[in-house]
Design an enzyme around this catalytic site. Structure first.
Site, mmCIF file in Angstrom:
data_model
loop_
_atom_site.group_PDB
_atom_site.id
_atom_site.type_symbol
_atom_site.label_atom_id
_atom_site.label_comp_id
_atom_site.label_asym_id
_atom_site.label_seq_id
_atom_site.Cartn_x
_atom_site.Cartn_y
_atom_site.Cartn_z
ATOM 1 N N LYS A 77 15.557 -11.112 3.115
ATOM 2 C CA LYS A 77 15.395 -10.510 1.783
ATOM 3 C C LYS A 77 16.734 -10.632 1.053
ATOM 4 O O LYS A 77 17.800 -10.529 1.666
ATOM 5 C CB LYS A 77 15.002 -9.039 1.950
ATOM 6 C CG LYS A 77 14.654 -8.324 0.663
ATOM 7 C CD LYS A 77 14.126 -6.915 0.944
ATOM 8 C CE LYS A 77 13.752 -6.193 -0.337
ATOM 9 N NZ LYS A 77 13.169 -4.874 -0.096
ATOM 10 N N SER A 152 8.802 -3.877 -2.126
ATOM 11 C CA SER A 152 9.670 -4.784 -2.839
ATOM 12 C C SER A 152 10.002 -6.055 -2.062
ATOM 13 O O SER A 152 10.546 -7.002 -2.641
ATOM 14 C CB SER A 152 10.961 -4.060 -3.226
ATOM 15 O OG SER A 152 11.668 -3.667 -2.064
ATOM 16 N N SER A 177 8.690 -0.651 1.390
ATOM 17 C CA SER A 177 8.811 -2.045 0.975
ATOM 18 C C SER A 177 8.586 -3.101 2.043
ATOM 19 O O SER A 177 8.666 -4.293 1.748
ATOM 20 C CB SER A 177 10.185 -2.279 0.366
ATOM 21 O OG SER A 177 10.176 -1.822 -0.948
HETATM 22 N N1 GLN Z 1 8.193 1.227 -3.994
HETATM 23 C C1 GLN Z 1 9.213 2.125 -3.555
HETATM 24 C C2 GLN Z 1 10.265 2.262 -4.627
HETATM 25 O O1 GLN Z 1 10.087 1.694 -5.648
HETATM 26 C C3 GLN Z 1 9.811 1.648 -2.272
HETATM 27 C C4 GLN Z 1 10.737 0.513 -2.417
HETATM 28 C C5 GLN Z 1 11.470 0.163 -1.183
HETATM 29 O O2 GLN Z 1 11.093 0.550 -0.079
HETATM 30 N N2 GLN Z 1 12.574 -0.560 -1.324
HETATM 31 O O3 GLN Z 1 11.237 2.920 -4.473
#
Ligand code: GLN
Length: 475
Positions: A77, A152, A177
Site C-alpha cells: 500500500k 482504503s 481498510s
Molecule cells: N474507512 C475508515 C476511515 O475512513 C477506515 C480507513 C482505514 O482503515 N484506513 O477512516
C-alpha cells in the site's frame, strides 16, 4: 499456480526469476492501464531483487532453502515506505517523496525473498472506504469496472484478485481498510492484532489504530505473508514482544468443536439482504465442519463504535498531518510570505477535501475545553468496548458478522453519499479496529456476480484461529 508450488519451482531453478519478474512487470503495467491499482510500479527495485535471488540460486546459497517468500511478488500500500520509491500514501502533498529507509515490514519481506513490485493506490492517508478520496487515480473493482474496490487499501485488494501470477498485497487498516476492500474484491484480508507487527515506516493515519496486514487470493498466501511480517520491532515501541505463530501450519486443520458467536446487532436492519444470505451460507458451511454457533449481543461496538472511532481517528490524524507543510516532505511551493501564509498555500493546494474535513474535525475534538467532552470520552468508551469483547472471548473462539453491509457500489452511487453515509460503511469494522482485535474477511459467495465477505473476529493474538476457520473456504 499456488504460491507454495511457485516457490518450490523457483527454489529448484525450474523458473528463471529474472524472466518471470520482467514478465509480471509488463502484466502490472497492462493491468494498471485499465484498473489503476498502482501509484508506482517499482520495476528497478523488483529487477534488482530478482537478479540477487537468481545469483543466490545459481550459487546454491543455503539461505534459499528457508526464504518463505522466495520470488513471490509483493505489493505495498502506498502508505508503507519503500526506500527510494515514491511513497505518497495517496496524497498529492507527498508527491515526489522518496523515503530514505524501508518500513520494517518491507525489510522483512525482502529478507524472506519477496519481490517488491510497487505501491498500490488508496484513499489519501487511508481516509475513506471506497478509494475514491485519492489524490491520484481511483482503482476499479476487478469484477466490475464501474464499481469500487472498497477502501482504503483498494489497489491492494484489486491487484490481489486481478493478478494471475503469484502475488500477495500488503494493506493497512485503521478502521476497516483491509477487510472492506477484501470483501469487495473477493479475496482474503487479515487485519492482525494491534502491535502484532511493526508500524515503523508507515505513513501513519491514527497511531493507536494502524495495523499493516496481508491481502491474498487464498487463505494460505494471506497466512504466508502474515508469518513473514509479524513480530517485535525495537523501532516500534507499540509492537508486541510475543511469539509469532506459524500461521501457514494451521491452514486446512480441522475446525470441529470451535465455538463462534453470531453478533446479533450485526444482522437485520441496515444490511443488504443478499449480503446476509451469503454470510448465513458461510455460517452453514462452518457448521458442516462441526463448528458450533450461538447468538451473542454486542451492544457497544455497534452502537458507539463509529462515534468513538471517528473521534479518535480524526484526532490522531490531525496531529499526524501537521508535519506536511511544504518544508520537509513532498510538495513544495515558492517560498514567500510568512510561515503561516506559506503553509496555508501548500496545504490548501495539496490536501483533498476529505483530508481537510478530518483535520478540521480532529483539531476541534482536541481543542482545549472540548478535549474532555470528546477525545477523552471516546478513549473511555474505547475501554468499555474492549471489555465487552473480552467478555465474549471467554466463551467464543471467534465472532461473526458481515464484513460490509452492502455489495460493491457503483461509482455513480458513491458520489451521492454524504460524509456520514460514507462513514457508516465501517459499522461492522470499527469495533475490532478500536479494540485492536485481529479480524479476517473471508469470501463467502456471489450475488449476481458481486462478491460478499464474511468477517471473523478473534481475541488478541489469535490470528491462527481465524486463518484456520478461513481456510475452510478454499478447500
Ligand atoms: N474507512 C475508515 C476511515 O475512513 C477506515 C480507513 C482505514 O482503515 N484506513 O477512516
Amino acid at each position: 499456480m499456488t504460491a507454495a508450488d511457485f516457490i518450490e519451482k523457483i527454489r529448484n531453478n525450474e523458473i528463471d526469476i529474472v524472466e518471470h519478474t520482467e514478465k509480471i512487470i509488463k502484466e502490472c503495467r497492462e493491468i494498471n492501464r485499465e484498473y489503476n491499482y498502482f501509484n508506482t510500479i517499482s520495476d528497478e527495485l523488483a529487477l534488482k531483487q530478482a537478479h540477487e535471488i537468481k545469483k543466490l540460486i545459481k550459487n546454491k546459497d543455503k539461505s534459499v532453502k528457508n526464504k518463505k517468500l522466495l520470488g513471490v511478488a509483493v505489493s505495498a500500500k502506498d502508505s508503507i515506505c519503500v526506500k527510494g520509491v515514491e511513497s505518497t500514501a495517496g496524497s498529492r502533498i507527498l508527491k515526489g517523496y522518496r523515503p530514505l529507509f524501508n518500513a520494517t515490514v518491507i525489510e522483512k519481506v525482502i529478507k524472506e525473498g519477496g519481490i517488491i513490485i510497487g505501491k498500490t493506490s488508496q484513499d489519501e492517508f487511508g481516509f475513506g472506504s471506497f478509494s475514491v478520496f485519492s489524490g491520484f487515480k481511483i482503482p476499479k473493482n476487478p469484477i466490475d469496472k464501474e464499481r469500487s474496490c472498497g477502501g482504503s487499501s483498494g489497489g491492494a485488494a484489486g491487484l490481489a484478485k486481478k493478478a494471475d501470477f503469484p502475488h500477495i498485497s500488503l494493506g493497512e487498516s485503521t478502521g476497516g481498510s483491509i477487510a472492506a476492500p477484501a470483501s469487495f474484491c473477493d479475496v482474503f484480508g487479515l487485519t492482525p492484532t494491534y502491535g502484532r507487527g511493526s508500524r515503523y515506516g508507515l505513513l501513519d493515519y491514527g497511531n493507536s489504530l494502524d495495523k499493516i496486514g496481508p491481502i491474498g487470493k487464498t487463505c494460505y498466501e494471506t497466512a504466508l505473508l502474515q508469518e513473514a511480517i509479524a513480530g517485535y520491532d525495537p523501532n516500534d515501541s507499540t509492537s508486541l514482544n510475543a511469539q509469532v505463530d506459524e500461521y501457514t501450519q494451521v491452514i486446512g486443520e480441522p475446525v470441529k468443536g470451535m465455538k463462534i458467536g453470531i453478533i446479533k446487532e450485526a444482522f437485520g436492519k441496515g444490511n443488504d439482504k443478499s449480503v446476509e444470505k451469503h454470510v448465513n451460507d458461510g455460517i452453514g458451511r462452518l457448521k458442516e465442519e462441526g463448528v458450533k454457533f450461538e447468538e451473542i449481543s454486542l451492544d457497544l461496538p455497534v452502537k458507539y463504535g463509529l462515534a468513538t472511532y471517528y473521534m479518535i481517528a480524526t484526532s490522531e490524524a490531525s496531529t499526524n498531518l501537521a508535519k506536511y507543510c511544504g518544508m520537509r516532505y513532498g510538495a513544495f511551493e515558492k517560498l514567500e510570505g510568512s510561515f503561516n501564509e506559506y503553509f496555508t498555500k501548500v496545504r490548501s493546494a495539496n490536501f483533498g477535501d476529505e483530508a481537510k474535513r478530518r483535520i478540521i474535525m480532529g483539531t476541534f475534538a482536541r481543542m482545549s475545553g472540548f478535549r474532555d467532552a470528546y477525545y477523552i470520552k471516546a478513549a473511555k468508551v474505547r475501554t468499555l468496548i474492549i471489555n465487552e469483547y473480552k467478555k465474549a472471548f471467554k466463551k467464543f473462539d471467534a465472532l461473526v458478522s458481515p464484513s460490509v453491509p452492502i455489495l460493491p457500489p457503483k461509482f455513480s452511487e458513491i458520489e451521492k453519499l454524504t460524509p456520514l453515509q460514507n462513514y457508516m460503511m465501517d459499522i461492522m469494522l470499527v469495533g475490532p479496529n478500536i479494540a485492536g482485535l485481529p479480524h479476517l474477511s473471508v469470501p463467502v459467495g456471489y450475488e449476481k456476480n458481486l462478491p460478499v465477505g464474511m468477517l471473523l473476529t478473534g481475541d488478541h493474538l489469535q490470528e491462527s484461529k481465524l486463518l484456520k476457520l478461513g481456510s475452510v473456504f478454499e478447500r
